[in-house]
Design a protein around this motif. Structure first.
Motif, PDB file in Angstrom:
ATOM      1  N   UNK A   1       0.627   2.529   1.178  1.00  0.00           N
ATOM      2  CA  UNK A   1       0.430   3.428   0.181  1.00  0.00           C
ATOM      3  C   UNK A   1      -0.806   3.840   0.950  1.00  0.00           C
ATOM      4  N   UNK A   2      -0.814   5.394   0.832  1.00  0.00           N
ATOM      5  CA  UNK A   2      -2.324   5.647   1.738  1.00  0.00           C
ATOM      6  C   UNK A   2      -2.452   5.914  -0.260  1.00  0.00           C
ATOM      7  N   UNK A   3      -4.130   6.879   0.641  1.00  0.00           N
ATOM      8  CA  UNK A   3      -5.166   6.595  -0.856  1.00  0.00           C
ATOM      9  C   UNK A   3      -4.079   7.965  -1.809  1.00  0.00           C
ATOM     10  N   UNK A   4      -4.162   9.399  -1.029  1.00  0.00           N
ATOM     11  CA  UNK A   4      -3.969  10.317  -0.999  1.00  0.00           C
ATOM     12  C   UNK A   4      -2.904   9.988  -2.020  1.00  0.00           C
ATOM     13  N   UNK A   5      -1.913   9.447  -1.672  1.00  0.00           N
ATOM     14  CA  UNK A   5      -0.190   9.270  -1.867  1.00  0.00           C
ATOM     15  C   UNK A   5      -0.531   8.112  -3.699  1.00  0.00           C
ATOM     16  N   UNK A   6      -1.252   7.933  -3.709  1.00  0.00           N
ATOM     17  CA  UNK A   6      -1.538   6.672  -4.495  1.00  0.00           C
ATOM     18  C   UNK A   6      -2.085   8.008  -5.582  1.00  0.00           C
ATOM     19  N   UNK A   7      -3.056   8.476  -5.248  1.00  0.00           N
ATOM     20  CA  UNK A   7      -3.789   9.841  -6.554  1.00  0.00           C
ATOM     21  C   UNK A   7      -2.454  10.606  -6.537  1.00  0.00           C
ATOM     22  N   UNK A   8      -2.005  10.999  -5.900  1.00  0.00           N
ATOM     23  CA  UNK A   8      -0.707  12.297  -6.751  1.00  0.00           C
ATOM     24  C   UNK A   8       0.470  11.383  -7.287  1.00  0.00           C
ATOM     25  N   UNK A   9       0.518   9.853  -7.291  1.00  0.00           N
ATOM     26  CA  UNK A   9       1.652   8.768  -8.203  1.00  0.00           C
ATOM     27  C   UNK A   9       1.024   9.071  -9.301  1.00  0.00           C
ATOM     28  N   UNK A  44       9.440   1.786  -5.451  1.00  0.00           N
ATOM     29  CA  UNK A  44       9.870   0.507  -4.953  1.00  0.00           C
ATOM     30  C   UNK A  44       8.530  -0.718  -6.898  1.00  0.00           C
ATOM     31  N   UNK A  45       8.428  -0.277  -7.467  1.00  0.00           N
ATOM     32  CA  UNK A  45       7.512  -0.563  -8.467  1.00  0.00           C
ATOM     33  C   UNK A  45       6.181  -1.069  -8.325  1.00  0.00           C
ATOM     34  N   UNK A  46       5.888  -0.512  -6.966  1.00  0.00           N
ATOM     35  CA  UNK A  46       4.602  -0.624  -6.302  1.00  0.00           C
ATOM     36  C   UNK A  46       3.496   1.287  -6.872  1.00  0.00           C
ATOM     37  N   UNK A  47       3.606   0.760  -8.404  1.00  0.00           N
ATOM     38  CA  UNK A  47       2.147   2.153  -8.715  1.00  0.00           C
ATOM     39  C   UNK A  47       1.380   1.456  -9.069  1.00  0.00           C
ATOM     40  N   UNK A  76       4.577  12.385   0.989  1.00  0.00           N
ATOM     41  CA  UNK A  76       3.620  11.391   1.262  1.00  0.00           C
ATOM     42  C   UNK A  76       5.392  10.975   1.796  1.00  0.00           C
ATOM     43  N   UNK A  77       6.327  11.211   2.017  1.00  0.00           N
ATOM     44  CA  UNK A  77       7.689  11.021   2.641  1.00  0.00           C
ATOM     45  C   UNK A  77       8.824  10.061   1.473  1.00  0.00           C
ATOM     46  N   UNK A  78       8.939  11.024   0.144  1.00  0.00           N
ATOM     47  CA  UNK A  78       9.903  11.301  -0.548  1.00  0.00           C
ATOM     48  C   UNK A  78      10.122  11.697  -0.529  1.00  0.00           C
ATOM     49  N   UNK A  79      12.072  11.792   0.071  1.00  0.00           N
ATOM     50  CA  UNK A  79      13.027  12.082  -0.002  1.00  0.00           C
ATOM     51  C   UNK A  79      12.503  13.797  -0.980  1.00  0.00           C
ATOM     52  N   UNK A  80      12.823  15.227  -0.465  1.00  0.00           N
ATOM     53  CA  UNK A  80      12.735  15.811  -1.209  1.00  0.00           C
ATOM     54  C   UNK A  80      14.545  16.077  -2.926  1.00  0.00           C
TER      55      UNK A  80
END
Length: 99
Positions: A1-9, A44-47, A76-80
């Motif tokens: 997971x890239x940093x922008x994805x992590x920040x948004x999550x 997948x609980x990687x949050x 970031x690739x999550x299904x709409x």
């Protein structure tokens, strides 16, 4: 997971946790927690951890920011469709919250 994805999550998780903490009823709080659990399952609980320190107490603002962050996860690739289902769960939780 890239940093922008992590920040948004992390933003989505934090605002969902704040909604759960500030819910007006136990049922609403549980509903927000189910949204958070579903979001974690999708990843997948990687949050990243949720941080509610300093967030507004205005549940309408919390809802708007959480919804926006959830919508952004599509980039970031999550299904709409999955995102729409999570947002529908969030809307149902907010309706239970009586606001």
């Amino acid at each position: 997971m890239l940093l922008p994805h992590v920040q948004t999550l992390a933003q989505a998780r934090s605002y969902l946790a704040a909604l759960a903490d500030q819910a007006s009823t136990v049922d609403a709080s549980s509903a927000y927690e189910r949204v958070l659990i579903e979001l974690d399952r999708i990843h997948a609980d990687e949050c990243p951890s949720a941080d509610t320190e300093g967030l507004t107490e205005d549940r309408a603002v919390l809802l708007a920011v959480a919804t926006s962050a959830l919508e952004e996860l599509e980039h970031y690739g999550i299904d709409p469709l999955t995102i729409e289902l999570v947002i529908a769960m969030l809307d149902d939780a907010y309706a239970l919250d009586g606001t």
